[in-house]
Scaffold this active site. Structure first.
Site, mmCIF file in Angstrom:
data_model
loop_
_atom_site.group_PDB
_atom_site.id
_atom_site.type_symbol
_atom_site.label_atom_id
_atom_site.label_comp_id
_atom_site.label_asym_id
_atom_site.label_seq_id
_atom_site.Cartn_x
_atom_site.Cartn_y
_atom_site.Cartn_z
ATOM 1 N NE ARG A 121 44.136 24.537 103.274
ATOM 2 C CZ ARG A 121 44.378 24.314 104.795
ATOM 3 N NH1 ARG A 121 44.763 23.317 105.643
ATOM 4 N NH2 ARG A 121 43.376 24.742 105.472
ATOM 5 C CE LYS A 143 44.253 20.953 80.244
ATOM 6 N NZ LYS A 143 43.489 20.785 79.410
ATOM 7 C CD GLU A 185 43.107 13.040 73.259
ATOM 8 O OE1 GLU A 185 43.315 14.071 73.086
ATOM 9 O OE2 GLU A 185 41.443 13.564 74.167
ATOM 10 C CE LYS A 225 48.439 16.507 78.203
ATOM 11 N NZ LYS A 225 47.629 16.016 78.795
ATOM 12 C CD GLU A 235 43.252 24.750 78.404
ATOM 13 O OE1 GLU A 235 44.099 24.030 77.559
ATOM 14 O OE2 GLU A 235 43.091 24.937 79.188
ATOM 15 N NE ARG A 239 48.198 21.587 79.297
ATOM 16 C CZ ARG A 239 48.574 21.176 80.642
ATOM 17 N NH1 ARG A 239 49.465 21.802 81.496
ATOM 18 N NH2 ARG A 239 48.081 20.127 80.571
ATOM 19 C CG ASN A 243 42.000 23.196 74.620
ATOM 20 O OD1 ASN A 243 42.119 21.941 75.418
ATOM 21 N ND2 ASN A 243 41.975 24.042 75.270
ATOM 22 C CG HIS A 246 39.581 18.175 73.046
ATOM 23 N ND1 HIS A 246 40.637 17.928 72.662
ATOM 24 C CD2 HIS A 246 39.451 17.198 74.383
ATOM 25 C CE1 HIS A 246 41.181 16.621 72.624
ATOM 26 N NE2 HIS A 246 40.555 16.632 74.387
ATOM 27 C CG HIS A 250 34.544 18.362 76.493
ATOM 28 N ND1 HIS A 250 35.810 19.309 76.940
ATOM 29 C CD2 HIS A 250 35.285 16.771 75.850
ATOM 30 C CE1 HIS A 250 36.751 18.553 77.113
ATOM 31 N NE2 HIS A 250 36.828 17.217 77.011
ATOM 32 C CG HIS A 262 38.267 11.942 76.649
ATOM 33 N ND1 HIS A 262 36.925 13.490 76.343
ATOM 34 C CD2 HIS A 262 39.333 12.170 76.062
ATOM 35 C CE1 HIS A 262 37.902 14.264 75.695
ATOM 36 N NE2 HIS A 262 39.607 13.761 75.871
#
Length: 358
Positions: A121, A143, A185, A225, A235, A239, A243, A246, A250, A262
């Site tokens: 956990r 992330k 990026e 960032k 997000e 945030r 994207n 993206h 994606h 990517h």
């Protein structure tokens, strides 16, 4: 050394950037962690270059290190590889007082990050990114994720590290394609933020320039960032700006089935979306060409035949960022002027296909 502090309500950490900083691994890690067992996770490309060096430095200051390695490539960002690493850690007796260090690129950071987030956990995590993409983007912000079938990052968690160590010297071992991928990026952040980063981007004409200015590119990208993440860790609002490129990117990346990296897909996505918004009069005239010029200067792709595939719209419609039947598309009014347009998922094809102004 450049130190950027990510100060969150429940967890704060430093991002430390300096050429040659990998040589200081032992001191840096011992400044945030007490002696413990460490799972040093790397892929089959990066491990032969740096894993022994980093492990030796950690052992010298009192840590017990277990080196774990998985096959390089996006296909390793899977539940199967995550389970295998978990089994290895359990067999080696790791407990909640121990930690994981992600040593490698974006796949390693995502995979090892989720390993740390889920093992018992949650145990401690440090990110040591060695690719440009990871250094300027994925290692910061918390992330973590793995893919499922062709859906990227569908199983994951927000899980912040205790430290991020960025050594631009590791970029010299990258192939040209791997180096340039990460620049997609950087252009994204520069286009969102304007200012000094965009001015630097306008001066970069070759992959060699990326290496030359790597510390500055990382510093500006990470600071932007970090500011975004500190304002919106999970997000919920601001945030989402990160994207940009993206949603389409994606979709194209998934359809390419491994043929696109990517950062390359994000490059294609930024240009495709900006062209649509420029045609609709929502983006400044000439903005698409401005982005295209900066991306193509270093060899990034800005178009793909996959954009003509009907399957693109299915991928976009089922994007994991779909909320309450709507997709938030991030676009630019101009360089440094990001905006969000919410589109019903059921009409996304009509919106992206339409040429008329709205």
């Amino acid at each position: 050394m450049k130190i950027i502090k990510v100060d969150l309500p429940d967890h704060s950490y430093n991002v430390e950037i300096q050429a040659g900083i990998l040589n200081c691994t032992g001191q840096l890690v011992s400044s945030v962690w007490s002696e413990r067992k460490i799972a040093l996770v790397s892929d089959s490309n990066v491990a032969p270059l740096y894993q022994s060096k980093v492990a030796d430095a950690l052992v010298r200051v009192g840590f017990t290190v277990h080196n774990y390695q998985f096959p390089a490539g996006e296909e390793s960002k899977s539940l199967e590889v995550l389970a295998n690493l978990t089994r290895q850690m359990a067999a080696d007796g790791f407990n909640r007082d121990d930690g994981v260090i992600a040593l490698g690129g974006g796949v390693t950071g995502d995979l090892a990050g989720l390993l740390a987030a889920t093992y018992m956990r949650g145990i401690s995590l440090i990110q040591m990114p060695t690719s440009l993409l990871a250094q300027v983007d994925s290692s910061v912000g918390g992330k973590t994720a793995v893919d499922l079938d062709t859906t990227k990052n569908i199983i994951g968690a927000f899980y912040q590290p205790d430290l991020v160590i960025i050594d631009p010297e590791t970029l010299t071992t990258l192939t040209k394609r791997d180096l340039v991928e990460g620049y997609g990026e950087i252009v994204k952040v520069g286009a969102l933020s304007d200012g000094d980063l965009w001015k630097l981007i306008e001066s970069i004409e070759t992959p060699e320039d990326i290496l030359k200015y790597a510390p500055e590119l990382s510093m500006h990208s990470v600071q932007y960032k970090a500011n975004i993440v500190m304002g919106d860790e999970k997000e919920g609002g601001l945030r989402q700006l990160l994207n940009f490129g993206h949603t389409i990117g994606h979709a194209v990346e998934a359809l390419a089935d491994g043929d696109l990296r990517h950062g390359e897909a994000v490059s294609i996505g930024m240009v495709a979306l900006t062209r649509i918004f420029e045609e609709k009069g929502l983006s400044q005239a000439g903005l698409t060409q401005k982005l295209t010029d900066r991306l193509e200067a270093v060899g990034l792709p800005t178009s793909s035949s996959l954009l003509d595939s009907p399957a693109v719209f299915d991928k976009i419609k089922n994007d994991k960022k779909n909320r309450d039947g709507h997709l938030n598309l991030i676009y630019l009014h101009q360089i440094g002027g990001p905006a969000i347009k919410s589109i019903p998922s059921s009409t996304i094809r009509e919106f992206l296909d339409a040429k008329e102004n709205v």
